[in-house]
Design a protein around this motif. Structure first.
Motif, PDB file in Angstrom:
ATOM      1  N   ARG A 153       0.834  -1.206   0.000  1.00  0.00           N
ATOM      2  CA  ARG A 153       0.000   0.000   0.000  1.00  0.00           C
ATOM      3  C   ARG A 153       0.873   1.261   0.000  1.00  0.00           C
ATOM      4  N   LEU A 154       1.972   1.237   0.759  1.00  0.00           N
ATOM      5  CA  LEU A 154       2.909   2.354   0.795  1.00  0.00           C
ATOM      6  C   LEU A 154       3.509   2.599  -0.591  1.00  0.00           C
ATOM      7  N   VAL A 155       3.925   1.530  -1.259  1.00  0.00           N
ATOM      8  CA  VAL A 155       4.498   1.635  -2.598  1.00  0.00           C
ATOM      9  C   VAL A 155       3.442   2.135  -3.590  1.00  0.00           C
ATOM     10  N   ALA A 156       2.229   1.622  -3.494  1.00  0.00           N
ATOM     11  CA  ALA A 156       1.152   2.074  -4.375  1.00  0.00           C
ATOM     12  C   ALA A 156       0.913   3.569  -4.206  1.00  0.00           C
ATOM     13  N   LYS A 157       0.868   4.023  -2.970  1.00  0.00           N
ATOM     14  CA  LYS A 157       0.660   5.452  -2.719  1.00  0.00           C
ATOM     15  C   LYS A 157       1.818   6.283  -3.260  1.00  0.00           C
TER      16      LYS A 157
END
Length: 136
Positions: free
Chosen positions: A62-66
């Motif tokens: 999720r961090l990478v997606a954001k």
């Protein structure tokens, strides 16, 4: 002991490490493309992760997606764990655009890779290190 698959190492640039995953930048300038590789020896499927590691992976994904969407707000994000060629567990996070060469189809094997220049690679690696709070 964790060892990065040689094919992943050959095709990517290292952005750095999050608590569980190594973050790699695919060396193909046609698509902004990060790969998360859990540093878990022998992991092939997401089900090979412990419950705690799976939760950590989910948070890191999720961090990478954001981060990708912060860098490319107009992107459609594709996230996939395929493993048909490289069995080591690795999860692709690809920014897609209706202007990219493969749109709307899949990117794998569609067009020859166009590596980043050294300057482009340095800028992107640094940008993602900042967005992900990864120390060089």
């Amino acid at each position: 002991m964790f060892n990065l698959d040689s094919r992943l190492a050959a095709d990517t640039l290292v952005v750095g490490n999050l608590p569980l995953c190594r973050v790699l930048l695919m060396n193909d300038s046609q698509y902004p493309w990060l790969i998360l590789v859990p540093r878990v020896a022998g992991a092939v499927e997401l089900t090979d992760l412990t419950d705690a590691d799976y939760q950590t992976y989910s948070n890191e994904s999720r961090l990478v997606a954001k981060a990708i969407l912060q860098a490319y707000p107009d992107a459609k994000l594709n996230i996939a764990a395929l493993g048909n060629v490289v069995s080591q567990l690795h999860i692709h996070h690809v920014a897609r655009f209706n202007t990219d060469v493969a749109w709307p189809g899949p990117i794998w094997g569609k067009y020859p890779v166009k590596p980043y220049t050294a300057e482009q690679a340095n800028v992107l690696v640094s940008q993602f290190q900042t967005l992900l709070s990864i120390k060089d």
